[in-house]
Design a protein around this motif. Structure first.
Motif, PDB file in Angstrom:
ATOM      1  N   ARG A   1      38.566  78.757  40.420  1.00 52.91           N
ATOM      2  CA  ARG A   1      38.918  80.047  41.026  1.00 52.91           C
ATOM      3  C   ARG A   1      37.752  81.029  41.053  1.00 52.91           C
ATOM      4  O   ARG A   1      37.937  82.241  41.145  1.00 52.91           O
ATOM      5  CB  ARG A   1      40.123  80.664  40.310  1.00 52.91           C
ATOM      6  CG  ARG A   1      41.405  79.845  40.455  1.00 52.91           C
ATOM      7  CD  ARG A   1      42.559  80.439  39.681  1.00 52.91           C
ATOM      8  NE  ARG A   1      42.311  80.412  38.235  1.00 52.91           N
ATOM      9  CZ  ARG A   1      42.473  79.332  37.465  1.00 52.91           C
ATOM     10  NH1 ARG A   1      42.904  78.198  38.003  1.00 52.91           N
ATOM     11  NH2 ARG A   1      42.226  79.384  36.178  1.00 52.91           N
ATOM     12  N   ALA A   2      36.540  80.507  40.966  1.00 55.21           N
ATOM     13  CA  ALA A   2      35.365  81.378  40.992  1.00 55.21           C
ATOM     14  C   ALA A   2      35.292  82.158  42.298  1.00 55.21           C
ATOM     15  O   ALA A   2      35.534  81.618  43.384  1.00 55.21           O
ATOM     16  CB  ALA A   2      34.093  80.545  40.819  1.00 55.21           C
ATOM     17  N   PHE A   3      34.952  83.447  42.178  1.00 52.41           N
ATOM     18  CA  PHE A   3      34.698  84.342  43.312  1.00 52.41           C
ATOM     19  C   PHE A   3      35.881  84.471  44.267  1.00 52.41           C
ATOM     20  O   PHE A   3      35.700  84.765  45.452  1.00 52.41           O
ATOM     21  CB  PHE A   3      33.433  83.912  44.067  1.00 52.41           C
ATOM     22  CG  PHE A   3      32.216  83.844  43.193  1.00 52.41           C
ATOM     23  CD1 PHE A   3      31.755  84.973  42.527  1.00 52.41           C
ATOM     24  CD2 PHE A   3      31.545  82.642  42.998  1.00 52.41           C
ATOM     25  CE1 PHE A   3      30.643  84.904  41.697  1.00 52.41           C
ATOM     26  CE2 PHE A   3      30.430  82.572  42.175  1.00 52.41           C
ATOM     27  CZ  PHE A   3      29.974  83.709  41.522  1.00 52.41           C
ATOM     28  N   VAL A   4      37.074  84.269  43.740  1.00 56.32           N
ATOM     29  CA  VAL A   4      38.280  84.501  44.539  1.00 56.32           C
ATOM     30  C   VAL A   4      38.958  85.768  44.027  1.00 56.32           C
ATOM     31  O   VAL A   4      39.283  85.875  42.841  1.00 56.32           O
ATOM     32  CB  VAL A   4      39.259  83.309  44.463  1.00 56.32           C
ATOM     33  CG1 VAL A   4      40.564  83.645  45.186  1.00 56.32           C
ATOM     34  CG2 VAL A   4      38.626  82.060  45.067  1.00 56.32           C
ATOM     35  N   ARG A   5      39.156  86.724  44.921  1.00 58.50           N
ATOM     36  CA  ARG A   5      39.944  87.910  44.589  1.00 58.50           C
ATOM     37  C   ARG A   5      41.393  87.582  44.956  1.00 58.50           C
ATOM     38  O   ARG A   5      41.729  87.449  46.121  1.00 58.50           O
ATOM     39  CB  ARG A   5      39.467  89.114  45.390  1.00 58.50           C
ATOM     40  CG  ARG A   5      37.997  89.483  45.172  1.00 58.50           C
ATOM     41  CD  ARG A   5      37.594  90.551  46.172  1.00 58.50           C
ATOM     42  NE  ARG A   5      36.196  90.952  46.062  1.00 58.50           N
ATOM     43  CZ  ARG A   5      35.426  91.240  47.103  1.00 58.50           C
ATOM     44  NH1 ARG A   5      35.909  91.116  48.341  1.00 58.50           N
ATOM     45  NH2 ARG A   5      34.172  91.620  46.930  1.00 58.50           N
TER      46      ARG A   5
END
Length: 410
Positions: free
Chosen positions: A133-137
């Motif tokens: 879930r990196a860099f997911v807003r």
């Protein structure tokens, strides 16, 4: 004479917050006080989106990627900001994505472009494994629909204005600004347009108090100069009381033959609460309350000397304006801090003494420097640049340089 702390509490007890509100355009709302709670009508973010330029992928596909053994994925779509994705990402696929763009269905992780290498036209190598879930807003990560965003009583500055705009609030409900009538008394006073004659002085108080009221969030109603004529002063004071939420008059509150303010206040039905305060400067202070059908009016009869008038405003009237304006109770107290005085501070010890000067941050602490020149209540010249008042308590005649002093931040 009342102690300063007692006078402060009496004034706060006299003043009641305004409850009248008005709806204004968001572009005019900066500095105003919010009158209603703002609840989010949307999720923030509105949808899951990318915090980086890179590639939207399934984490399971790339969790083992290394620079020596990169994972190659097929790029099936390009998603700029403002574009609705058309494809669901399947295993072995990626979407080129840009900051702020909607995360496509099927993807759960963003690989930043610096950790990739584009090969051929439609393939990309993932050279460093991301975290899940990196860099997911995520949708609703900042706030959910129905969450409170802003509370009544907040001052609307740039961050709050941004939030209101983001919620689609083109109009905002704010408290009405308090109206403050200002009048100066004295036969010696003349306006700026008049030619000075011997014995006359320009009415600087009218301008100083109007600026003070504006800075404090009120609306000044400048009523000009009233001569030391009882009938004319009665008419002017009556008009001021009828037209405003607070009234500030300067002069006429001492014990001279032409000091009529207290007597007129009583004749007009005012409940006089304060007649003098044990402070220097600012001892002559008359405070009265008038009950009206729609609101209570508080009248401040301030000293005529320019410094005394401003010190009284900074010490007492500001608190009244803060409370009446709709700010929360946590804001109703003076802003005191401890500072080190850079020079000896002296007083006669008979009254609480306020010395004006400049507060500055130095070597990780606050320092107070006394304004140069005479500290006379009539000397407004050395008020320039004043941002703080150092306080010398009753029965204290000197605070030596280098020790802590209580300072009122203006």
């Amino acid at each position: 004479m009342l102690p300063v702390s007692q006078a402060e509490q009496m004034i706060l007890d006299l003043v009641q917050p305004l409850r009248e509100t008005e709806s204004i355009d968001l572009t005019l709302a900066t500095g105003r006080i919010l009158a209603t709670e703002i609840v989010s009508r949307l999720d923030f973010p509105h949808w899951a989106n990318s915090a980086m330029d890179g590639y939207a992928v399934k984490f399971a596909d790339v969790r083992s990627s290394t620079s020596k053994h990169p994972i190659t994925l097929e790029v099936v779509e390009e998603i700029p900001a403002g574009y609705q994705p058309q494809r669901e990402i399947q295993s072995g696929e990626a979407a080129r994505i840009f900051t702020g763009a909607i995360l496509p269905d099927g993807a759960d992780t963003i690989v930043m472009q610096e950790h990739t290498q584009r090969v051929q036209k439609n393939f990309v190598k993932i050279q460093i494994a991301p975290t899940a879930r990196a860099f997911v807003r995520q949708q609703g990560e900042y706030a959910r629909s129905g969450d409170p965003l802003l509370t009544a009583g907040m001052v609307l500055n740039a961050p709050e204005i941004a939030i209101l705009a983001a919620t689609g609030s083109s109009q905002v409900e704010v408290y009405r600004r308090p109206r403050v009538a200002i009048l100066s008394t004295g036969d010696e006073l003349v306006s700026l347009e008049q030619l000075l004659k011997p014995g006359q002085i320009v009415d600087s108080n009218q301008y100083a108090l109007a600026a003070f009221v504006t800075q404090a969030g009120g609306v000044p109603i400048c009523m000009g100069i009233v001569p030391d004529d009882r009938a004319k002063l009665t008419a002017a004071m009556s008009e001021a009381i009828a037209s405003a939420d607070l009234v500030l008059s300067t002069g006429g509150v001492s014990v001279g033959d032409y000091d009529y303010v207290e007597a007129i206040l009583a004749e007009l039905g005012g409940d006089i609460q304060i007649r003098a305060v044990a402070m220097k400067p600012g001892k002559p202070l008359t405070v009265a309350r008038f009950e009206r059908s729609d609101r209570a009016i508080v009248y401040f009869g301030l000293p005529g000397n320019p410094v005394s008038a401003l010190v009284s405003c900074w010490r007492f009237v500001k608190l009244a304006l803060v409370k009446i304006s709709g700010l929360p109770a946590s804001s109703w107290q003076p802003n005191w801090i401890a500072a080190t005085t850079t020079e000896d501070l002296t007083a006669d010890g008979k009254r609480e003494t306020y010395l004006w000067g400049k507060l500055a941050l130095s070597d990780g602490g606050y320092q107070f420097s006394l304004a140069g020149g005479s500290h006379s209540s009539a000397n407004l010249i050395n008020l320039a640049g004043t941002n703080a008042l150092a306080v010398i308590p009753v029965d204290v005649t000197m605070l030596a340089a280098g020790i802590a002093v209580q300072v009122l931040v203006l």
